[in-house]
Design a protein around this motif. Structure first.
Motif, PDB file in Angstrom:
ATOM      1  N   PHE A  53      71.055  29.950  -4.863  1.00 22.24           N
ATOM      2  CA  PHE A  53      70.620  29.440  -3.562  1.00 22.24           C
ATOM      3  C   PHE A  53      71.539  28.326  -3.061  1.00 22.24           C
ATOM      4  CE2 PHE A  53      66.165  30.665  -5.184  1.00 22.24           C
ATOM      5  CZ  PHE A  53      66.346  31.979  -4.766  1.00 22.24           C
ATOM      6  N   ASP A  54      71.985  27.459  -3.971  1.00 19.13           N
ATOM      7  CA  ASP A  54      72.861  26.353  -3.566  1.00 19.13           C
ATOM      8  C   ASP A  54      74.199  26.864  -3.053  1.00 19.13           C
ATOM      9  OD1 ASP A  54      70.897  24.556  -4.276  1.00 19.13           O
ATOM     10  OD2 ASP A  54      71.799  24.009  -6.184  1.00 19.13           O
ATOM     11  N   LEU A  55      74.767  27.878  -3.722  1.00 19.28           N
ATOM     12  CA  LEU A  55      76.046  28.432  -3.284  1.00 19.28           C
ATOM     13  C   LEU A  55      75.910  29.145  -1.946  1.00 19.28           C
ATOM     14  CD1 LEU A  55      77.547  29.798  -6.639  1.00 19.28           C
ATOM     15  CD2 LEU A  55      78.058  27.644  -5.477  1.00 19.28           C
ATOM     16  N   LEU A  56      74.788  29.833  -1.741  1.00 20.24           N
ATOM     17  CA  LEU A  56      74.552  30.474  -0.451  1.00 20.24           C
ATOM     18  C   LEU A  56      74.511  29.442   0.669  1.00 20.24           C
ATOM     19  CD1 LEU A  56      71.756  33.119  -1.252  1.00 20.24           C
ATOM     20  CD2 LEU A  56      74.208  33.505  -1.034  1.00 20.24           C
ATOM     21  N   ALA A  57      73.726  28.398   0.464  1.00 13.83           N
ATOM     22  CA  ALA A  57      73.594  27.364   1.498  1.00 13.83           C
ATOM     23  C   ALA A  57      74.933  26.715   1.797  1.00 13.83           C
ATOM     24  CB  ALA A  57      72.572  26.317   1.045  1.00 13.83           C
ATOM     25  N   GLN A  58      75.724  26.474   0.768  1.00 17.07           N
ATOM     26  CA  GLN A  58      77.042  25.861   0.950  1.00 17.07           C
ATOM     27  C   GLN A  58      77.974  26.766   1.747  1.00 17.07           C
ATOM     28  OE1 GLN A  58      78.886  24.700  -2.751  1.00 17.07           O
ATOM     29  NE2 GLN A  58      80.889  24.414  -1.818  1.00 17.07           N
ATOM     30  N   ALA A  59      77.896  28.081   1.476  1.00 20.82           N
ATOM     31  CA  ALA A  59      78.846  29.016   2.083  1.00 20.82           C
ATOM     32  C   ALA A  59      78.511  29.337   3.530  1.00 20.82           C
ATOM     33  CB  ALA A  59      78.900  30.296   1.260  1.00 20.82           C
ATOM     34  N   ILE A  60      77.241  29.533   3.851  1.00 22.95           N
ATOM     35  CA  ILE A  60      76.904  30.082   5.166  1.00 22.95           C
ATOM     36  C   ILE A  60      76.816  29.027   6.256  1.00 22.95           C
ATOM     37  CG2 ILE A  60      75.637  31.932   4.022  1.00 22.95           C
ATOM     38  CD1 ILE A  60      73.052  30.664   5.015  1.00 22.95           C
ATOM     39  N   ALA A  61      76.720  27.756   5.891  1.00 20.96           N
ATOM     40  CA  ALA A  61      76.507  26.702   6.884  1.00 20.96           C
ATOM     41  C   ALA A  61      77.593  26.691   7.955  1.00 20.96           C
ATOM     42  CB  ALA A  61      76.423  25.350   6.192  1.00 20.96           C
ATOM     43  N   SER A  62      78.848  26.883   7.553  1.00 22.65           N
ATOM     44  CA  SER A  62      79.954  26.788   8.503  1.00 22.65           C
ATOM     45  C   SER A  62      80.174  28.078   9.291  1.00 22.65           C
ATOM     46  CB  SER A  62      81.249  26.419   7.767  1.00 22.65           C
ATOM     47  OG  SER A  62      81.543  27.365   6.767  1.00 22.65           O
ATOM     48  N   ASP A  87      82.816  36.780   6.987  1.00 20.54           N
ATOM     49  CA  ASP A  87      83.505  35.596   6.468  1.00 20.54           C
ATOM     50  C   ASP A  87      82.617  34.839   5.487  1.00 20.54           C
ATOM     51  OD1 ASP A  87      85.780  36.109   7.951  1.00 20.54           O
ATOM     52  OD2 ASP A  87      85.164  34.836   9.630  1.00 20.54           O
ATOM     53  N   ALA A  88      81.315  34.816   5.772  1.00 20.10           N
ATOM     54  CA  ALA A  88      80.383  34.110   4.895  1.00 20.10           C
ATOM     55  C   ALA A  88      80.256  34.796   3.541  1.00 20.10           C
ATOM     56  CB  ALA A  88      79.016  34.010   5.563  1.00 20.10           C
ATOM     57  N   VAL A  89      80.148  36.125   3.524  1.00 20.26           N
ATOM     58  CA  VAL A  89      79.986  36.806   2.234  1.00 20.26           C
ATOM     59  C   VAL A  89      81.252  36.669   1.391  1.00 20.26           C
ATOM     60  CG1 VAL A  89      78.247  38.426   3.039  1.00 20.26           C
ATOM     61  CG2 VAL A  89      80.647  39.077   3.171  1.00 20.26           C
ATOM     62  N   ARG A  90      82.398  36.659   2.050  1.00 19.53           N
ATOM     63  CA  ARG A  90      83.640  36.429   1.309  1.00 19.53           C
ATOM     64  C   ARG A  90      83.634  35.026   0.692  1.00 19.53           C
ATOM     65  NH1 ARG A  90      88.641  38.850   1.628  1.00 19.53           N
ATOM     66  NH2 ARG A  90      87.972  40.011   3.476  1.00 19.53           N
ATOM     67  N   GLN A  91      83.189  34.044   1.472  1.00 14.80           N
ATOM     68  CA  GLN A  91      83.115  32.677   0.966  1.00 14.80           C
ATOM     69  C   GLN A  91      82.109  32.570  -0.184  1.00 14.80           C
ATOM     70  OE1 GLN A  91      84.993  30.189   1.690  1.00 14.80           O
ATOM     71  NE2 GLN A  91      83.926  28.493   0.707  1.00 14.80           N
ATOM     72  N   ILE A  92      80.990  33.269  -0.063  1.00 15.23           N
ATOM     73  CA  ILE A  92      79.987  33.258  -1.140  1.00 15.23           C
ATOM     74  C   ILE A  92      80.601  33.775  -2.427  1.00 15.23           C
ATOM     75  CG2 ILE A  92      77.843  34.324  -1.962  1.00 15.23           C
ATOM     76  CD1 ILE A  92      76.967  34.365   1.040  1.00 15.23           C
ATOM     77  N   GLN A  93      81.269  34.912  -2.347  1.00 11.94           N
ATOM     78  CA  GLN A  93      81.848  35.508  -3.552  1.00 11.94           C
ATOM     79  C   GLN A  93      82.937  34.626  -4.145  1.00 11.94           C
ATOM     80  OE1 GLN A  93      80.559  37.680  -5.212  1.00 11.94           O
ATOM     81  NE2 GLN A  93      79.814  39.453  -4.088  1.00 11.94           N
ATOM     82  N   GLU A  94      83.719  33.980  -3.297  1.00  8.54           N
ATOM     83  CA  GLU A  94      84.763  33.091  -3.814  1.00  8.54           C
ATOM     84  C   GLU A  94      84.153  31.884  -4.512  1.00  8.54           C
ATOM     85  OE1 GLU A  94      87.237  32.271  -0.461  1.00  8.54           O
ATOM     86  OE2 GLU A  94      88.278  34.213  -0.568  1.00  8.54           O
ATOM     87  N   LEU A  95      83.072  31.340  -3.972  1.00  9.29           N
ATOM     88  CA  LEU A  95      82.387  30.222  -4.626  1.00  9.29           C
ATOM     89  C   LEU A  95      81.787  30.658  -5.959  1.00  9.29           C
ATOM     90  CD1 LEU A  95      80.552  28.524  -1.614  1.00  9.29           C
ATOM     91  CD2 LEU A  95      82.511  27.632  -2.889  1.00  9.29           C
TER      92      LEU A  95
END
Length: 316
Positions: A53-62, A87-95
């Motif tokens: 949940f923390d990684l999701l929140a961090q990734a999708i905010a921007s 772009d968000a799902v890519r950021q999620i996976q990278e995190l």
């Protein structure tokens, strides 16, 4: 009764006019959480869920997304546009990949995700409708590390992003009576990250599991659990014995894969011995020799031709 039916119809029209919106829906789910809880306990399992949940929140905010709901291991999110969601799902996976570098192989966070573009009813807080349930089914059909898209999502993408998608062979989704056309998003750069490897002693090409640490070795099972993500074998029993039970790991970094030998038996990368415990880059086209018994060549899709037989490594 006739008047009530008319009122219901009018109310439905008002609801649709005031609250129906086209939105991008995203479901994300932790893979393998039940055995994780059983093996590591409730506290560790809860920590894994919270990390998700923390990684999701961090990734999708921007990217203009928001988490609508969480339940158990899963999360439901909405976005205004498809490109922002991609772009968000890519950021999620990278995190997730970055986080997994500091976690043991058996404690990796693995996600499956599904995206759908469709109509929902929303007041700006709650989101409901058939599209929500449908998107949840899409996500549950994905494998570990996979991002699946519906055709409606695919058609909303720009051409540059469409080429990153490939059709998924699937029948009916659970709870959906019709056949559904789905795509998988190749979110990793295939010039940096090989997608398959070929055993040069055969024509077989095997898809790499979508994991951040992939173990290779001759042992299939250990104490009732899968020992290696990729089991290495040959037709020669004597040659098989040269391969260690756990031979090497392929680890995913920000810029590409690197190999870490975990056995005293010989592992070579492009003809050079790989020291045990040290990281050696693996590129598209790299060849890994395993104990003078096998040679693995790492490939991108463009390097496979019609003669190549494709198969999939057994998932963990």
């Amino acid at each position: 009764m006739t008047e009530i039916i008319r009122m219901q119809s009018q109310l439905q029209q008002v609801l649709t006019r005031r609250f129906e919106r086209q939105s991008v829906l995203l479901f994300s789910d932790v893979v393998g959480s039940t055995p994780y809880f059983a093996r590591f306990g409730d506290a560790a399992g809860r920590q894994l869920q919270q990390l998700h949940f923390d990684l999701l929140a961090q990734a999708i905010a921007s990217f203009g997304g928001r988490i609508v709901d969480t339940a158990g291991d899963g999360a439901f999110m909405v976005f205004a546009g498809v490109n922002a969601a991609l772009d968000a799902v890519r950021q999620i996976q990278e995190l997730v990949s970055h986080e997994n570098l500091s976690r043991a192989r058996v404690q990796q966070l693995q996600l499956r995700m599904g995206l759908h573009w469709g109509p929902v009813l929303t007041d700006g807080v709650s989101v409901s409708g058939d599209s929500v349930n449908f998107c949840a089914r899409v996500a549950s059909s994905a494998a570990a590390g996979e991002i699946r898209l519906t055709r409606e999502t695919f058609l909303e993408m720009d051409s540059a992003r469409r080429v990153q998608c490939q059709p998924v062979t699937t029948g009916e989704l659970k709870g959906v009576s019709r056949a559904v056309e789905l795509f998988a998003l190749n979110w990793r750069e295939t010039e940096q990250f090989p997608t398959h490897f070929r055993i040069n002693e055969s024509v077989e090409a095997i898809a790499l599991p979508l994991l951040d640490i992939i173990s290779f070795g001759r042992l299939r099972d250990h104490e009732g659990m899968q020992a290696n993500d990729v089991v290495l074998a040959t037709q020669d029993p004597a040659a098989v014995r040269l391969i260690s039970r756990w031979h090497f790991e392929l680890r995913r970094g920000a810029a590409g894969f690197f190999l870490r030998a975990i056995s005293d038996s010989l592992t070579e990368v492009d003809g050079v011995p790989a020291p045990k415990g040290q990281d050696v880059p693996i590129l598209v086209g790299s060849r890994v020799g395993v104990a003078n018994a096998l040679t693995l060549e790492f490939l991108a899709p463009r390097q496979m031709d019609a003669r190549t037989q494709l198969s999939v490594a057994r998932p963990r």
